[in-house]
Design a protein around this motif. Structure first.
Motif, PDB file in Angstrom:
ATOM      1  N   ASP A  16       0.987  -6.383  15.976  1.00  0.00           N
ATOM      2  CA  ASP A  16      -0.056  -5.580  15.240  1.00  0.00           C
ATOM      3  C   ASP A  16       0.709  -4.177  14.591  1.00  0.00           C
ATOM      4  OD1 ASP A  16      -3.035  -6.256  15.585  1.00  0.00           O
ATOM      5  OD2 ASP A  16      -1.797  -7.020  17.342  1.00  0.00           O
ATOM      6  N   LEU A  17       0.340  -3.868  13.453  1.00  0.00           N
ATOM      7  CA  LEU A  17       0.885  -2.609  13.140  1.00  0.00           C
ATOM      8  C   LEU A  17      -0.489  -1.672  12.838  1.00  0.00           C
ATOM      9  CD1 LEU A  17       2.672  -0.626  11.526  1.00  0.00           C
ATOM     10  CD2 LEU A  17       2.323  -1.586   9.358  1.00  0.00           C
ATOM     11  N   LEU A  18      -0.496  -0.480  13.375  1.00  0.00           N
ATOM     12  CA  LEU A  18      -1.576   0.335  13.641  1.00  0.00           C
ATOM     13  C   LEU A  18      -1.012   1.529  12.597  1.00  0.00           C
ATOM     14  CD1 LEU A  18      -4.246   0.483  14.932  1.00  0.00           C
ATOM     15  CD2 LEU A  18      -3.283   1.611  16.957  1.00  0.00           C
ATOM     16  N   LEU A  19      -1.929   1.954  11.848  1.00  0.00           N
ATOM     17  CA  LEU A  19      -1.612   3.108  11.068  1.00  0.00           C
ATOM     18  C   LEU A  19      -2.926   4.214  11.289  1.00  0.00           C
ATOM     19  CD1 LEU A  19      -0.731   1.742   7.307  1.00  0.00           C
ATOM     20  CD2 LEU A  19       0.960   2.718   9.211  1.00  0.00           C
ATOM     21  N   LEU A  20      -2.232   5.390  11.718  1.00  0.00           N
ATOM     22  CA  LEU A  20      -3.304   6.536  12.132  1.00  0.00           C
ATOM     23  C   LEU A  20      -3.200   7.663  11.539  1.00  0.00           C
ATOM     24  CD1 LEU A  20      -2.855   5.921  15.999  1.00  0.00           C
ATOM     25  CD2 LEU A  20      -4.651   5.051  14.622  1.00  0.00           C
ATOM     26  N   PHE A  21      -4.198   8.232  10.917  1.00  0.00           N
ATOM     27  CA  PHE A  21      -4.204   9.312   9.930  1.00  0.00           C
ATOM     28  C   PHE A  21      -5.326  10.325  10.620  1.00  0.00           C
ATOM     29  CE2 PHE A  21      -3.044   5.935   7.050  1.00  0.00           C
ATOM     30  CZ  PHE A  21      -1.975   6.510   6.647  1.00  0.00           C
ATOM     31  N   PRO A  22      -5.147  11.726  10.755  1.00  0.00           N
ATOM     32  CA  PRO A  22      -5.968  12.505  11.391  1.00  0.00           C
ATOM     33  C   PRO A  22      -6.947  12.731  10.150  1.00  0.00           C
ATOM     34  CG  PRO A  22      -3.968  13.595  11.110  1.00  0.00           C
ATOM     35  CD  PRO A  22      -3.725  12.215  10.900  1.00  0.00           C
ATOM     36  N   ASP A  23      -8.219  13.263  10.616  1.00  0.00           N
ATOM     37  CA  ASP A  23      -9.241  13.604   9.411  1.00  0.00           C
ATOM     38  C   ASP A  23      -8.621  14.453   8.370  1.00  0.00           C
ATOM     39  OD1 ASP A  23      -9.086  15.807  11.098  1.00  0.00           O
ATOM     40  OD2 ASP A  23     -11.238  15.858  11.398  1.00  0.00           O
ATOM     41  N   GLU A  24      -7.909  15.564   8.557  1.00  0.00           N
ATOM     42  CA  GLU A  24      -7.679  16.489   7.554  1.00  0.00           C
ATOM     43  C   GLU A  24      -6.530  15.626   6.560  1.00  0.00           C
ATOM     44  OE1 GLU A  24      -4.748  17.315  11.155  1.00  0.00           O
ATOM     45  OE2 GLU A  24      -6.787  17.005  10.767  1.00  0.00           O
ATOM     46  N   ALA A  25      -5.817  14.473   6.976  1.00  0.00           N
ATOM     47  CA  ALA A  25      -5.143  13.780   5.864  1.00  0.00           C
ATOM     48  C   ALA A  25      -5.885  13.037   5.014  1.00  0.00           C
ATOM     49  CB  ALA A  25      -4.159  12.829   6.588  1.00  0.00           C
TER      50      ALA A  25
ATOM     51  N   CYS B 181       6.084  -0.286   4.723  1.00  0.00           N
ATOM     52  CA  CYS B 181       4.607   0.121   4.533  1.00  0.00           C
ATOM     53  C   CYS B 181       4.737   1.448   4.133  1.00  0.00           C
ATOM     54  CB  CYS B 181       4.050  -0.124   5.969  1.00  0.00           C
ATOM     55  SG  CYS B 181       2.488   0.141   5.878  1.00  0.00           S
ATOM     56  N   LEU B 182       5.429   2.548   4.795  1.00  0.00           N
ATOM     57  CA  LEU B 182       5.625   3.845   4.360  1.00  0.00           C
ATOM     58  C   LEU B 182       6.163   3.861   2.969  1.00  0.00           C
ATOM     59  CD1 LEU B 182       6.533   5.662   7.328  1.00  0.00           C
ATOM     60  CD2 LEU B 182       4.066   5.272   6.542  1.00  0.00           C
ATOM     61  N   ASN B 183       7.103   3.207   2.666  1.00  0.00           N
ATOM     62  CA  ASN B 183       7.484   3.282   1.181  1.00  0.00           C
ATOM     63  C   ASN B 183       6.607   2.789   0.225  1.00  0.00           C
ATOM     64  OD1 ASN B 183      10.016   4.078   1.908  1.00  0.00           O
ATOM     65  ND2 ASN B 183      11.051   1.998   2.057  1.00  0.00           N
ATOM     66  N   ALA B 184       5.869   1.663   0.305  1.00  0.00           N
ATOM     67  CA  ALA B 184       4.610   1.445  -0.284  1.00  0.00           C
ATOM     68  C   ALA B 184       3.492   2.531  -0.352  1.00  0.00           C
ATOM     69  CB  ALA B 184       4.088  -0.035  -0.023  1.00  0.00           C
TER      70      ALA B 184
ATOM     71  N   SER C 208       3.913  14.382   4.457  1.00  0.00           N
ATOM     72  CA  SER C 208       4.325  14.929   3.158  1.00  0.00           C
ATOM     73  C   SER C 208       3.169  15.318   2.501  1.00  0.00           C
ATOM     74  CB  SER C 208       5.068  13.760   2.326  1.00  0.00           C
ATOM     75  OG  SER C 208       5.162  14.292   0.879  1.00  0.00           O
ATOM     76  N   ALA C 209       3.261  16.446   1.603  1.00  0.00           N
ATOM     77  CA  ALA C 209       2.228  16.928   0.744  1.00  0.00           C
ATOM     78  C   ALA C 209       0.975  17.197   1.663  1.00  0.00           C
ATOM     79  CB  ALA C 209       1.968  16.353  -0.502  1.00  0.00           C
ATOM     80  N   GLY C 210       1.138  17.503   3.052  1.00  0.00           N
ATOM     81  CA  GLY C 210      -0.325  17.783   3.680  1.00  0.00           C
ATOM     82  C   GLY C 210      -0.501  16.258   4.383  1.00  0.00           C
ATOM     83  N   ILE C 211      -0.209  15.479   4.119  1.00  0.00           N
ATOM     84  CA  ILE C 211      -0.485  14.146   4.495  1.00  0.00           C
ATOM     85  C   ILE C 211       0.421  13.781   5.558  1.00  0.00           C
ATOM     86  CG2 ILE C 211      -0.833  11.466   4.014  1.00  0.00           C
ATOM     87  CD1 ILE C 211      -1.312  12.377   1.157  1.00  0.00           C
ATOM     88  N   LYS C 212      -0.363  13.512   6.582  1.00  0.00           N
ATOM     89  CA  LYS C 212       0.408  13.166   8.068  1.00  0.00           C
ATOM     90  C   LYS C 212      -0.244  12.108   8.660  1.00  0.00           C
ATOM     91  CE  LYS C 212      -1.452  16.697  11.365  1.00  0.00           C
ATOM     92  NZ  LYS C 212      -0.875  17.549  11.962  1.00  0.00           N
ATOM     93  N   GLY C 213       0.569  11.489   9.613  1.00  0.00           N
ATOM     94  CA  GLY C 213       0.087  10.113  10.375  1.00  0.00           C
ATOM     95  C   GLY C 213       1.084   9.501  11.158  1.00  0.00           C
ATOM     96  N   GLU C 214       0.619   8.591  11.750  1.00  0.00           N
ATOM     97  CA  GLU C 214       1.579   7.742  12.839  1.00  0.00           C
ATOM     98  C   GLU C 214       1.380   6.418  12.746  1.00  0.00           C
ATOM     99  OE1 GLU C 214       2.806   8.389  17.508  1.00  0.00           O
ATOM    100  OE2 GLU C 214       1.548   9.972  16.536  1.00  0.00           O
ATOM    101  N   ALA C 215       2.714   5.776  12.686  1.00  0.00           N
ATOM    102  CA  ALA C 215       2.602   4.413  12.548  1.00  0.00           C
ATOM    103  C   ALA C 215       3.143   3.718  13.851  1.00  0.00           C
ATOM    104  CB  ALA C 215       3.512   3.866  11.347  1.00  0.00           C
ATOM    105  N   LEU C 216       2.335   2.747  14.482  1.00  0.00           N
ATOM    106  CA  LEU C 216       2.861   2.073  15.850  1.00  0.00           C
ATOM    107  C   LEU C 216       2.979   0.675  15.545  1.00  0.00           C
ATOM    108  CD1 LEU C 216       0.200   4.541  16.399  1.00  0.00           C
ATOM    109  CD2 LEU C 216       0.753   3.829  18.720  1.00  0.00           C
ATOM    110  N   VAL C 217       3.871   0.085  16.080  1.00  0.00           N
ATOM    111  CA  VAL C 217       4.053  -1.564  16.092  1.00  0.00           C
ATOM    112  C   VAL C 217       3.906  -1.816  17.359  1.00  0.00           C
ATOM    113  CG1 VAL C 217       5.530  -3.431  15.790  1.00  0.00           C
ATOM    114  CG2 VAL C 217       5.626  -1.390  14.138  1.00  0.00           C
TER     115      VAL C 217
END
Length: 339
Positions: free
Chosen positions: A316-325, A259-262, A209-218
């Motif tokens: 574990d919940l792993l949140l990953l964001f690329p540098d541009e985000a 998590c994403l809603n928050a 959303s709005a140029g912010i992207k990422g990936e969540a892994l459980v």
């Protein structure tokens, strides 16, 4: 008469947010502590007639801090300010003597209501940044920037834990999030809490959303999966591969969704989610991560190690964001500070 107010939180970003929420008309002298031990020392010095206390901190957490206050009969009125608002967490702190809870991020109306309720302040609710809060420009302080990310995730982590606790009827132990900005090929070294020698299963969901992207892994260690199936109490005999996959998907959807809603609420964006996908089952974590993240160079990796100790379950919940985000996230956080 000036009231000594103590803000105890391991996050400098959170301490600043709390200080900025205190109404201008309340005559206070604000002190800060990074953990419960520092807070106790300051209370003994008369610096904390009223304390706003976080729960998850290093050295001494909020629970232990309240135990010391009660056992030593220290004069301090405590309002808990936390991302962890599970009913059991709230009740435990109330039983130890806390006045009430405020959910992070700070709700100014809730704060004013509590201040009036307990006779602490009943004047104007207008609040601006106080001069006693550091005026250091956060754009140029990388440590502050990482701290802001950590606090953002801390709130989201608590919301996800709360939702899971309601579903399972169990208390979820929440950690201090582990935040690292690293090269993608270094991720396996940064994920300190996951035993990489064990076989694991993982579910992934992308968001943008709005140029912010990422990936969540459980990520589940295989040794925990059967315990989770039993806890979910599925209407089926036996614990076959299908039930293990169903348990993994159900828990993943709850954790990632909450998590994403928050995160969305704090960043004022609305994330679009991809469908959850099974990255793999019964494989080494290094293999799963290297297969999935080769397209990114530098990433912000956030590791959250949840646990249900009463059932010997951890995941574990792993949140990953690329540098541009990362810069886009921080810009939104700083913009909110200026509101």
């Amino acid at each position: 008469m000036t009231t000594p107010v103590l803000i105890c939180d391991d996050s400098g970003f959170a301490r600043k947010q709390m200080a900025r929420a205190i109404p201008d008309g309340w005559d206070v002298d604000i002190a800060f502590a990074e953990n419960g031990q520092e807070a106790i020392d300051l209370i003994r010095k008369g610096k904390g007639d009223v304390m706003f206390l976080d729960l998850n901190m290093p050295v001494m957490d909020g629970y232990k801090t309240m135990e010391v206050i009660r056992e030593d009969d220290l004069s301090c009125m405590v309002i808990v300010v936390s991302g962890d608002v599970q009913p059991e967490a709230r009740q435990r702190m109330i039983n130890l003597g806390a006045l009430d809870f405020i959910r992070k991020p700070i709700d100014n109306q809730k704060l004013m209501s509590l201040l009036k309720q307990y006779g602490l302040y009943s004047g104007d609710s207008i609040a601006i940044e106080r001069k006693s809060v550091s005026s250091l420009s956060p754009q140029y302080d990388k440590n502050y920037q990482l701290d802001a990310y950590r606090e953002l995730v801390n709130v989201a982590m608590g919301r996800a834990g709360e939702n899971l606790a309601k579903l399972l009827g169990e208390f979820i132990d929440l950690p201090i999030p582990n935040v690292n900005v690293i090269e993608s090929n270094e991720l396996h070294m940064a994920v300190a809490e996951i035993n990489r020698n064990e076989r694991v299963s993982a579910v992934s969901k992308g968001f943008v959303s709005a140029g912010i992207k990422g990936e969540a892994l459980v990520i589940f260690n295989d040794t925990n999966t059967d315990n989770m199936v039993k806890l979910l109490n599925y209407d089926s005999a036996g614990y076959d591969e299908h039930l293990q996959l169903e348990a993994l998907m159900d828990v993943s959807n709850i954790l990632i969704g909450a998590c994403l809603n928050a995160l969305s609420a704090q960043l004022n964006v609305s994330f679009s989610h991809s469908q959850p996908i099974l990255l793999g089952q019964h494989r080494g974590l290094d293999v799963l991560l290297s297969d999935n993240l080769s397209r990114w160079k530098k990433i912000m990796a956030v590791e959250i190690a949840y646990a249900i100790k009463s059932r010997d379950i951890s995941f574990d919940l792993l949140l990953l964001f690329p540098d541009e985000a990362m810069d886009k996230i921080y810009t939104r956080l700083v913009e909110d500070e200026g509101d």
